[in-house]
Scaffold this active site. Structure first.
Site, mmCIF file in Angstrom:
data_model
loop_
_atom_site.group_PDB
_atom_site.id
_atom_site.type_symbol
_atom_site.label_atom_id
_atom_site.label_comp_id
_atom_site.label_asym_id
_atom_site.label_seq_id
_atom_site.Cartn_x
_atom_site.Cartn_y
_atom_site.Cartn_z
ATOM 1 N N LYS A 299 -12.045 -1.679 8.248
ATOM 2 C CA LYS A 299 -11.281 -2.597 9.106
ATOM 3 C C LYS A 299 -11.766 -2.490 10.553
ATOM 4 O O LYS A 299 -12.227 -3.452 11.129
ATOM 5 C CB LYS A 299 -9.790 -2.277 9.049
ATOM 6 C CG LYS A 299 -9.235 -1.971 7.673
ATOM 7 C CD LYS A 299 -9.008 -3.197 6.839
ATOM 8 C CE LYS A 299 -8.211 -2.841 5.587
ATOM 9 N NZ LYS A 299 -7.920 -3.979 4.737
ATOM 10 N N TRP B 151 0.828 -1.207 0.000
ATOM 11 C CA TRP B 151 0.000 0.000 0.000
ATOM 12 C C TRP B 151 0.859 1.251 0.000
ATOM 13 O O TRP B 151 0.498 2.255 -0.632
ATOM 14 C CB TRP B 151 -0.968 -0.036 1.186
ATOM 15 C CG TRP B 151 -1.852 -1.249 1.111
ATOM 16 C CD1 TRP B 151 -1.840 -2.343 1.926
ATOM 17 C CD2 TRP B 151 -2.836 -1.525 0.105
ATOM 18 N NE1 TRP B 151 -2.753 -3.263 1.498
ATOM 19 C CE2 TRP B 151 -3.380 -2.794 0.388
ATOM 20 C CE3 TRP B 151 -3.308 -0.821 -1.004
ATOM 21 C CZ2 TRP B 151 -4.377 -3.378 -0.393
ATOM 22 C CZ3 TRP B 151 -4.299 -1.400 -1.801
ATOM 23 C CH2 TRP B 151 -4.822 -2.658 -1.488
ATOM 24 N N ASP C 245 -1.156 6.688 6.704
ATOM 25 C CA ASP C 245 -2.254 5.822 6.280
ATOM 26 C C ASP C 245 -2.482 4.830 7.417
ATOM 27 O O ASP C 245 -1.684 3.926 7.638
ATOM 28 C CB ASP C 245 -1.878 5.101 4.982
ATOM 29 C CG ASP C 245 -2.940 4.093 4.536
ATOM 30 O OD1 ASP C 245 -3.957 3.923 5.238
ATOM 31 O OD2 ASP C 245 -2.731 3.462 3.478
#
Length: 364
Positions: free
Chosen positions: A199, A106, A175
């Site tokens: 999440k 990511w 992030d």
């Protein structure tokens, strides 16, 4: 008629498990939200009923994460993937540089998007170590005049997580999609934090951005209106129709966290759950092989291999048959992964630990 529902052992990496209490409350309110005669999905986003939901979600997030007053909380869309573009679009001028700490897939994606707008560079990388660890503070190389330094706090694919965030003298951007709300963090270390909700915060469709006021003031102005952080900050994230049901669910998840004792209790539970699985790996005498180095292990994503490929395939097949959902590793790396986000109960982790031990006894 009451129907008994059997809940799965849900270890999906995202969208992930939601608290049963939250799902049950949403079910109760689904057709008639607080006497309106409408579902929350049918309410106008300009109505006082929805405004209360919206503002309470913000207030709960501010309370739980101890967000200082000089930060804005935004509810956006497009996931973390859109933030990969919005951040450099807003803050990285063509002549500037920005440091990116590469710790997995990511952060690589975020870096690639930044290349479209300016001059990002690798401030540190553990790619040569197969992303088994988080860089040390003294490995970070950045410039004092950088637009910002970007990191990914938890790496779902590789199962690594920052334990302590670096102290830097440039705007730090994080992030936190896969570990926000899982433990206390010092918000003041960051100029901007972003996180997809799917999440720990709620269902997919909402992206939370926590951004310092002075960073908004420095942003580029010659970009599309919808892609400016200032647009959403000035309009309380109501410039256009927000994902109202997702924000409602996010608010209920935050209420659930408050109800069980807040972020300190969540962190305690997460440590306890992770220990079950990491102990099973460490005590297996090499039958299970953890991917992450011990001091970089994630509390959210436990990644490991079984000692040989044939046994690993058997392990995954039998785990699925036993009702454990989502324990295959990411398609890019293979292996096994148990994602144990906030709403995954201790009992599910204990059941998976027991399965791991039993499988080893039979096949070791």
């Amino acid at each position: 008629m009451n129907v008994q529902v059997t809940r799965a052992y849900n270890f999906n990496a995202g969208p992930s498990a939601l608290p049963l209490e939250v799902l049950e409350k949403a079910q109760q309110e689904f057709l008639d939200f607080r006497g309106t005669g409408m579902s929350v999905m049918e309410l106008s986003h300009r109505s006082k009923e929805y405004e209360e939901v919206h503002n309470q979600a913000k207030a709960s997030l501010k309370e739980l994460l101890s967000i200082p007053d000089h930060y804005q909380i935004l509810f956006l869309q497009g996931g973390a993937s859109l933030q990969f573009s919005m951040i450099p679009m807003n803050f990285l001028k063509s002549e500037q540089k920005a440091g990116y700490v590469l710790t997995g897939s990511w952060s690589e994606k975020a870096f690639k998007e930044a290349e479209v707008f300016g001059n990002p560079y690798e401030a540190a990388s553990t790619k040569d170590d197969h992303y088994r660890r988080i860089p040390l503070q003294n490995e970070l190389q950045y410039n004092a005049d950088d637009a910002y330094l970007h990191l990914t706090s938890n790496n779902t694919i590789y199962g690594t997580e920052w334990k302590d965030f670096p102290a830097v003298d440039v705007p730090l951007i994080g992030d936190m999609s896969s570990d926000i709300l899982s433990r206390p963090i010092d918000i003041s270390k960051f100029a901007l934090i972003y996180a997809g909700a799917q999440k720990n915060l709620g269902p997919s469709g909402v992206t939370v951005v926590i951004i310092r006021d002075d960073l908004i003031e420095k942003a580029n102005n010659d970009i599309p209106t919808m892609l400016k952080y200032s647009t959403h900050a000035k309009n309380n994230s109501l410039y256009n129709t927000p994902p109202t049901f997702g924000i409602y669910m996010l608010g209920e998840v935050l209420n659930w966290v408050k109800g069980i004792g807040g972020i300190t209790e969540i962190a305690r539970r997460n440590e306890e759950k992770a220990k079950l699985l990491y102990d099973a790996i460490d005590e297996s005498n090499g039958f299970y092989i953890g991917h992450a180095e011990k001091d970089s292990r994630s509390l959210m994503n436990v990644t490991f291999r079984v000692k040989d490929e044939v046994l690993e395939k058997k392990f995954l097949a039998e785990a699925k048959q036993a009702g454990f959902v989502g324990v295959n590793g990411h398609r890019s790396v293979g292996g096994c992964r148990a994602s144990i986000y906030n709403a995954v109960p201790y009992e599910a982790c204990r059941a998976f630990r027991d399965f791991m031990k039993q499988f080893q006894q039979v096949n070791g």
